[in-house]
Scaffold this motif. Structure first.
Motif, PDB file in Angstrom:
ATOM      1  N   ASP A   1      30.552  59.090  36.645  1.00 56.55           N
ATOM      2  CA  ASP A   1      31.824  59.160  35.693  1.00 56.55           C
ATOM      3  C   ASP A   1      31.472  58.681  34.364  1.00 56.55           C
ATOM      4  O   ASP A   1      30.689  58.242  34.288  1.00 56.55           O
ATOM      5  N   ALA A   2      32.687  58.764  33.575  1.00 60.04           N
ATOM      6  CA  ALA A   2      32.513  58.128  32.300  1.00 60.04           C
ATOM      7  C   ALA A   2      32.195  56.820  32.166  1.00 60.04           C
ATOM      8  O   ALA A   2      31.456  56.337  31.468  1.00 60.04           O
ATOM      9  N   ALA A   3      32.903  56.086  33.042  1.00 57.91           N
ATOM     10  CA  ALA A   3      32.849  54.639  33.280  1.00 57.91           C
ATOM     11  C   ALA A   3      31.366  54.184  33.586  1.00 57.91           C
ATOM     12  O   ALA A   3      30.800  53.137  33.260  1.00 57.91           O
ATOM     13  N   GLY A   4      30.695  54.952  34.574  1.00 61.10           N
ATOM     14  CA  GLY A   4      29.548  54.781  35.224  1.00 61.10           C
ATOM     15  C   GLY A   4      28.413  54.886  33.978  1.00 61.10           C
ATOM     16  O   GLY A   4      27.608  54.054  33.726  1.00 61.10           O
ATOM     17  N   PHE A   5      28.552  55.921  33.344  1.00 59.86           N
ATOM     18  CA  PHE A   5      27.847  56.236  32.195  1.00 59.86           C
ATOM     19  C   PHE A   5      27.838  55.209  31.021  1.00 59.86           C
ATOM     20  O   PHE A   5      26.729  54.772  30.666  1.00 59.86           O
ATOM     21  N   GLN A   6      29.160  54.617  30.725  1.00 58.34           N
ATOM     22  CA  GLN A   6      29.201  53.675  29.748  1.00 58.34           C
ATOM     23  C   GLN A   6      28.624  52.162  30.182  1.00 58.34           C
ATOM     24  O   GLN A   6      27.795  51.625  29.286  1.00 58.34           O
ATOM     25  N   ALA A   7      28.568  52.047  31.578  1.00 61.68           N
ATOM     26  CA  ALA A   7      28.119  50.872  32.073  1.00 61.68           C
ATOM     27  C   ALA A   7      26.543  50.882  32.189  1.00 61.68           C
ATOM     28  O   ALA A   7      25.831  49.766  31.727  1.00 61.68           O
TER      29      ALA A   7
ATOM     30  N   PRO B   1      27.577  76.616  35.609  1.00 63.00           N
ATOM     31  CA  PRO B   1      28.849  75.967  35.733  1.00 63.00           C
ATOM     32  C   PRO B   1      29.075  74.982  36.866  1.00 63.00           C
ATOM     33  O   PRO B   1      30.222  74.158  36.480  1.00 63.00           O
ATOM     34  N   ALA B   2      28.427  74.962  37.993  1.00 66.20           N
ATOM     35  CA  ALA B   2      28.822  73.779  38.788  1.00 66.20           C
ATOM     36  C   ALA B   2      28.300  72.455  38.332  1.00 66.20           C
ATOM     37  O   ALA B   2      28.867  71.307  38.780  1.00 66.20           O
ATOM     38  N   THR B   3      27.440  72.323  37.317  1.00 67.03           N
ATOM     39  CA  THR B   3      26.986  71.121  36.757  1.00 67.03           C
ATOM     40  C   THR B   3      27.943  70.417  35.932  1.00 67.03           C
ATOM     41  O   THR B   3      27.667  69.307  35.561  1.00 67.03           O
ATOM     42  N   LEU B   4      28.931  71.221  35.500  1.00 64.97           N
ATOM     43  CA  LEU B   4      29.791  70.600  34.702  1.00 64.97           C
ATOM     44  C   LEU B   4      30.644  69.429  35.538  1.00 64.97           C
ATOM     45  O   LEU B   4      31.078  68.581  34.957  1.00 64.97           O
ATOM     46  N   ASP B   5      30.683  69.515  36.888  1.00 66.05           N
ATOM     47  CA  ASP B   5      31.352  68.653  37.836  1.00 66.05           C
ATOM     48  C   ASP B   5      30.275  67.258  37.874  1.00 66.05           C
ATOM     49  O   ASP B   5      30.837  66.435  38.344  1.00 66.05           O
ATOM     50  N   ILE B   6      28.988  67.352  37.562  1.00 62.20           N
ATOM     51  CA  ILE B   6      28.136  66.223  37.697  1.00 62.20           C
ATOM     52  C   ILE B   6      27.690  66.079  36.402  1.00 62.20           C
ATOM     53  O   ILE B   6      26.650  65.523  35.984  1.00 62.20           O
ATOM     54  N   TYR B   7      28.380  66.253  35.218  1.00 60.05           N
ATOM     55  CA  TYR B   7      28.088  66.290  33.890  1.00 60.05           C
ATOM     56  C   TYR B   7      27.643  64.951  33.436  1.00 60.05           C
ATOM     57  O   TYR B   7      26.609  64.950  32.747  1.00 60.05           O
ATOM     58  N   TRP B   8      28.068  63.700  33.968  1.00 59.12           N
ATOM     59  CA  TRP B   8      27.855  62.426  33.471  1.00 59.12           C
ATOM     60  C   TRP B   8      26.475  62.119  33.658  1.00 59.12           C
ATOM     61  O   TRP B   8      25.723  61.433  33.043  1.00 59.12           O
TER      62      TRP B   8
END
Length: 213
Positions: free
Chosen positions: A11-17, A48-55
């Motif tokens: 998720d976004a938090a994991g990406f930022q970390a 389209p399915a990769t939007l769910d695992i975007y980060w």
């Protein structure tokens, strides 16, 4: 050889970390995700399915390249398509003086999408509607993702490498076969690095490219 431990980027938090990016960069990446979701309803940009695992699949997969070339300021992303990895790199380099990404894409409709993102997010990037091999830009790094087999990528990247660029090509688990095939046509020096986003992924770093055989 020990296995590479991959960061948890779900998720976004994991990406930022994992990336250490600023809050503004994170907000821009969220906006980019929204652009992708909107435009993907009208044209094929990403699965389209990769939007769910975007980060992990898109943002972190692209961002990891900055760790391999931390001092690089100018980049050319060949066959950038939806802007991967180029748009992500431009977002993360937005506040670095002199940072610039050249987004090279031959399809006009994809260039319209890229231009809207670059303009909307005020990114340090230029969209070039062109075949990669028809340009000759002086950059620090040339990159590509899901664009073409390595043997063809070396041809696309040759004008840039001749001007002093190194190459960082995001590849999958079949990179060994691609290297063998490319060696039949090209004289080059490269090493293979593990991806930090997928245990099956690899990154081919090309430091020298000679004449085709």
């Amino acid at each position: 050889m020990a296995e590479t431990t991959l960061p948890e980027v779900n998720d976004a938090a994991g990406f930022q970390a994992a990336s250490g990016c600023s809050d503004q960069a994170l907000a821009d990446l969220e906006s980019y995700r929204s652009y992708l979701a909107d435009w993907n309803q009208r044209m094929n940009l990403i699965g389209p399915a990769t939007l769910d695992i975007y980060w992990n699949r898109h943002a972190w997969d692209s961002a990891q390249l900055l760790r391999l070339a931390p001092d690089a300021l100018t980049w050319a992303d060949l066959g950038t398509g939806a802007g991967l990895p180029g748009i992500v790199l431009a977002i993360l380099g937005k506040d670095r003086p002199g940072f610039h990404v050249h987004l090279v894409e031959s399809m006009a409709k994809r260039c319209r999408f890229l231009t809207e993102v670059v303009t909307g997010l005020q990114l340090p990037a230029t969209v070039h509607q062109s075949r990669a091999e028809d340009l000759s830009l002086a950059v620090d790094i040339v990159t590509a993702r899901a664009c073409a087999p390595l043997s063809r990528l070396l041809g696309y990247g040759r004008p840039y490498l001749r001007l002093g660029a190194d190459a960082l090509f995001l590849k999958g688990q079949d990179v060994g076969a691609e290297l063998e095939d490319a060696a039949k046509s090209w004289d080059f020096e490269a090493d293979v690095l593990p991806s930090l986003s997928d245990v099956r992924g690899q990154i081919v770093r090309v430091r020298r490219l000679g004449r085709g055989r």
